[in-house]
Design an enzyme around this catalytic site. Structure first.
Site, PDB file in Angstrom:
ATOM      1  N   ASP A 100       0.848  -1.197   0.000  1.00 54.23           N
ATOM      2  CA  ASP A 100       0.000   0.000   0.000  1.00 54.23           C
ATOM      3  C   ASP A 100       0.886   1.251   0.000  1.00 54.23           C
ATOM      4  O   ASP A 100       2.045   1.210  -0.421  1.00 54.23           O
ATOM      5  CB  ASP A 100      -0.949  -0.083   1.210  1.00 54.23           C
ATOM      6  CG  ASP A 100      -2.250   0.668   1.012  1.00 54.23           C
ATOM      7  OD1 ASP A 100      -2.212   1.914   1.013  1.00 54.23           O
ATOM      8  OD2 ASP A 100      -3.306   0.025   0.857  1.00 54.23           O
ATOM      9  N   ASP A 101       0.359   2.337   0.489  1.00 56.24           N
ATOM     10  CA  ASP A 101       1.029   3.639   0.492  1.00 56.24           C
ATOM     11  C   ASP A 101       2.406   3.559   1.165  1.00 56.24           C
ATOM     12  O   ASP A 101       2.661   2.652   1.955  1.00 56.24           O
ATOM     13  CB  ASP A 101       0.114   4.621   1.267  1.00 56.24           C
ATOM     14  CG  ASP A 101       0.366   6.067   0.908  1.00 56.24           C
ATOM     15  OD1 ASP A 101       1.356   6.347   0.205  1.00 56.24           O
ATOM     16  OD2 ASP A 101      -0.430   6.925   1.337  1.00 56.24           O
TER      17      ASP A 101
ATOM     18  N   LYS B 265      -3.861  -0.713  -6.661  1.00 60.30           N
ATOM     19  CA  LYS B 265      -4.868  -0.016  -5.850  1.00 60.30           C
ATOM     20  C   LYS B 265      -4.652   1.468  -6.092  1.00 60.30           C
ATOM     21  O   LYS B 265      -3.568   1.995  -5.825  1.00 60.30           O
ATOM     22  CB  LYS B 265      -4.651  -0.356  -4.372  1.00 60.30           C
ATOM     23  CG  LYS B 265      -5.454   0.512  -3.409  1.00 60.30           C
ATOM     24  CD  LYS B 265      -5.284   0.008  -1.977  1.00 60.30           C
ATOM     25  CE  LYS B 265      -5.961   0.920  -0.963  1.00 60.30           C
ATOM     26  NZ  LYS B 265      -5.896   0.377   0.411  1.00 60.30           N
TER      27      LYS B 265
ATOM     28  N   ASP C 184      -5.816   5.180  -5.172  1.00 60.70           N
ATOM     29  CA  ASP C 184      -6.544   5.953  -4.170  1.00 60.70           C
ATOM     30  C   ASP C 184      -6.979   7.301  -4.748  1.00 60.70           C
ATOM     31  O   ASP C 184      -6.505   7.715  -5.815  1.00 60.70           O
ATOM     32  CB  ASP C 184      -5.621   6.140  -2.952  1.00 60.70           C
ATOM     33  CG  ASP C 184      -6.368   6.004  -1.655  1.00 60.70           C
ATOM     34  OD1 ASP C 184      -7.590   6.249  -1.642  1.00 60.70           O
ATOM     35  OD2 ASP C 184      -5.726   5.676  -0.646  1.00 60.70           O
TER      36      ASP C 184
ATOM     37  N   SER D 185     -11.049   3.711  -5.653  1.00 63.18           N
ATOM     38  CA  SER D 185     -11.766   4.203  -4.472  1.00 63.18           C
ATOM     39  C   SER D 185     -12.754   5.285  -4.876  1.00 63.18           C
ATOM     40  O   SER D 185     -13.201   6.073  -4.036  1.00 63.18           O
ATOM     41  CB  SER D 185     -10.778   4.746  -3.439  1.00 63.18           C
ATOM     42  OG  SER D 185     -10.106   3.677  -2.839  1.00 63.18           O
TER      43      SER D 185
ATOM     44  N   ARG E  62     -13.825   0.612  -3.597  1.00 63.49           N
ATOM     45  CA  ARG E  62     -14.197   0.813  -2.200  1.00 63.49           C
ATOM     46  C   ARG E  62     -15.458   1.671  -2.134  1.00 63.49           C
ATOM     47  O   ARG E  62     -15.553   2.694  -2.783  1.00 63.49           O
ATOM     48  CB  ARG E  62     -13.050   1.510  -1.464  1.00 63.49           C
ATOM     49  CG  ARG E  62     -11.825   0.609  -1.209  1.00 63.49           C
ATOM     50  CD  ARG E  62     -12.002  -0.154   0.089  1.00 63.49           C
ATOM     51  NE  ARG E  62     -12.348   0.779   1.135  1.00 63.49           N
ATOM     52  CZ  ARG E  62     -11.454   1.557   1.754  1.00 63.49           C
ATOM     53  NH1 ARG E  62     -10.194   1.474   1.464  1.00 63.49           N
ATOM     54  NH2 ARG E  62     -11.864   2.403   2.682  1.00 63.49           N
TER      55      ARG E  62
ATOM     56  N   ASP F  70     -12.455   3.419   5.607  1.00 64.30           N
ATOM     57  CA  ASP F  70     -11.384   2.452   5.884  1.00 64.30           C
ATOM     58  C   ASP F  70     -11.727   1.581   7.089  1.00 64.30           C
ATOM     59  O   ASP F  70     -12.250   2.074   8.084  1.00 64.30           O
ATOM     60  CB  ASP F  70     -10.084   3.188   6.260  1.00 64.30           C
ATOM     61  CG  ASP F  70      -9.428   3.871   5.075  1.00 64.30           C
ATOM     62  OD1 ASP F  70     -10.003   3.854   3.979  1.00 64.30           O
ATOM     63  OD2 ASP F  70      -8.329   4.415   5.268  1.00 64.30           O
TER      64      ASP F  70
HETATM   65  C1  GLA Z   1      -6.675   5.674   2.168  1.00 62.75           C
HETATM   66  C2  GLA Z   1      -7.173   4.286   1.758  1.00 62.75           C
HETATM   67  C3  GLA Z   1      -6.505   3.241   2.643  1.00 62.75           C
HETATM   68  C4  GLA Z   1      -4.990   3.326   2.494  1.00 62.75           C
HETATM   69  C5  GLA Z   1      -4.523   4.732   2.841  1.00 62.75           C
HETATM   70  C6  GLA Z   1      -3.049   4.930   2.512  1.00 62.75           C
HETATM   71  O1  GLA Z   1      -7.115   6.021   3.438  1.00 62.75           O
HETATM   72  O2  GLA Z   1      -8.551   4.201   1.846  1.00 62.75           O
HETATM   73  O3  GLA Z   1      -6.958   1.939   2.288  1.00 62.75           O
HETATM   74  O4  GLA Z   1      -4.633   2.992   1.177  1.00 62.75           O
HETATM   75  O5  GLA Z   1      -5.262   5.726   2.117  1.00 62.75           O
HETATM   76  O6  GLA Z   1      -2.615   6.198   2.792  1.00 62.75           O
END
Ligand code: GLA
Length: 413
Positions: free
Chosen positions: A83-84, A159, A161, A193, A219, A223
């Site tokens: 992820d991030d 993914k 965002d 998302s 999404r 979260d």
């Molecule tokens: C958002 C996404 C999370 C994650 C964070 C990363 O909040 O919804 O799932 O990827 O960013 O910063």
């Protein structure tokens, strides 16, 4: 008015200058299953201070090893997703994203090769704005080069965002990024998302019919965090929305209630069962996030429960329908394979009790569309035991303990 003008112009350019092409990547015919770093590790970039919580190459390789050695891969878990917080703070001289030199010293192609070497798949994270949600470099203005980098690294899943962008841009960016993904020629699952940001940041209803042809999954809601309260909120959201958004859900295109936190030891055994069974009933992506070394034997058994995974991965991909029968009690009903001929389908029932006392529920399968004239055999999904055979016209008394779930699959004989 000006902003609507810009939106219209943007959409016009996208649709009429051959700038858009639809997804059609043939991926995610069943909901993706895997592991993702965010839920448990979040932005774990301070590795000298927290060596046990560090988002780095060793972590990702150790998840691949655990998938390979500990039965997750055989159970169907496939994607390992960073992820991030994976990149350097600056792009290189050619404008490309660069993996953090200290944490990912051998780069992403190395990791992809390692993961592929075990027969697994590799996912990464981008954001459509100038920054990512955690203020790492985002992809705005760099869609072409970033999707190309991912393709060159042999990434299988992205993914994307949507933090920090205005609504007009949000509506264009996911289409445009999808276009560049397609142009790379490398099939990558495209996780968006878009509806979440549309609804909860920009306060407008998502237009799902626009999102379905663009994204493999999306999404819908906030979260998840490593807490029961968050799982419960998400559960409630889908209980309220399943009928409305269920129509956009199916092979290649999935609503995504976010990660499973089963494996973090944050939930009680019955709460774990509720999250796992409802995600399965929804045909949701089963992507968990945890420290693989801390998964308890019970959690692992649940994550690898093949009866439950069969419900989650059913090829028809239907989202279960919730029937609320008391304030805290809901019967979720899902039609799935195998079918007897093309008329009599199997069904699963998850009876969830979020209350504080046990409840007795009378289950009458006929009421929920089961129509075989022969009996059904009833399987307890958690134990795998065949309980009995019953007619759809008969009824069954089920005791559901407080804050727990009973899950049965009924197969036509
Ligand atoms: C958002 C996404 C999370 C994650 C964070 C990363 O909040 O919804 O799932 O990827 O960013 O910063």
């Amino acid at each position: 008015m000006v902003s609507y003008g810009i939106l219209f112009l943007g959409l016009f350019i996208l649709f009429f200058t051959n700038e858009v092409c639809l997804l059609e990547n043939g991926l995610a015919k069943t909901p993706p299953m895997g592991w993702m770093s965010w839920g448990y590790y979040m932005c774990a970039d301070n590795c000298s201070a927290n060596p046990d919580r560090c988002l780095n190459e060793e972590l990702i390789m150790s998840v691949a090893d655990a998938f390979y050695n500990e039965g997750y891969q055989e159970a169907g878990y496939e994607y390992i997703i960073i992820d991030d917080c994976w990149s350097e703070r600056q792009r290189d001289e050619k404008g490309r994203l660069v993996p953090d030199h200290k944490r990912f010293p051998r780069g992403m192609k190395f990791l992809a090769d390692y993961i592929h070497g075990k027969g697994l798949k590799f996912g990464m994270y981008l954001n459509i704005a100038v920054d990512t949600c955690m203020r790492y470099p985002g992809s705005r203005g760099h869609f072409r080069v970033d999707t190309k980098s991912l393709a060159e690294w042999d990434v299988d899943y992205v993914k994307v965002d949507g933090c920090f962008v205005e609504e007009e841009y949000l509506d264009i960016a996911y289409i445009k990024l999808g276009h560049y993904l397609n142009k790379t020629g490398r099939p990558m699952v495209y996780s968006c998302s878009w509806p979440y940001y549309k609804k909860y940041i920009h306060k407008h209803e998502p237009v799902y019919s626009q999102i379905v042809p663009i994204c493999n999954m999306w999404r819908n809601y906030h979260d998840v965090a490593v807490k029961w309260g968050h799982v419960r909120y998400i559960y409630k959201f889908y209980e309220g929305m399943a009928t409305e958004i269920g129509k956009y859900h199916g092979p290649g295109h999935w609503n995504d209630p976010d990660m499973l936190i089963v494996g973090t030891n944050a939930l009680s055994p019955n709460q774990n069962r509720i999250q796992m069974s409802i995600w399965a009933m929804l045909s949701a992506p089963l992507i968990f996030s945890c420290d693989m070394k801390q998964v308890t034997a019970d959690e692992r058994r649940l994550l690898q429960n093949l009866q439950l995974i069969a419900v989650a991965q059913d090829p028809l991909g239907r989202m279960a329908t919730p029937h609320k029968i008391q304030r805290d009690v809901t019967i979720w009903v899902k039609l799935h394979l195998p079918s007897k001929g093309d008329m009599f389908y199997s069904y699963s029932f998850a009876i969830v009790n979020l209350g504080t006392t046990s409840v007795s529920v009378t289950l009458r399968p006929r009421r929920y569309g089961l129509n075989s004239t022969d009996d059904y055999t009833v399987m307890d999904v958690f134990s795998g035991n065949m309980l009995k055979n019953m007619s759809a016209y008969a009824s069954m008394e089920v005791i559901v303990p407080p804050e727990d779930v009973i899950m049965y699959s009924l197969f036509p004989l």
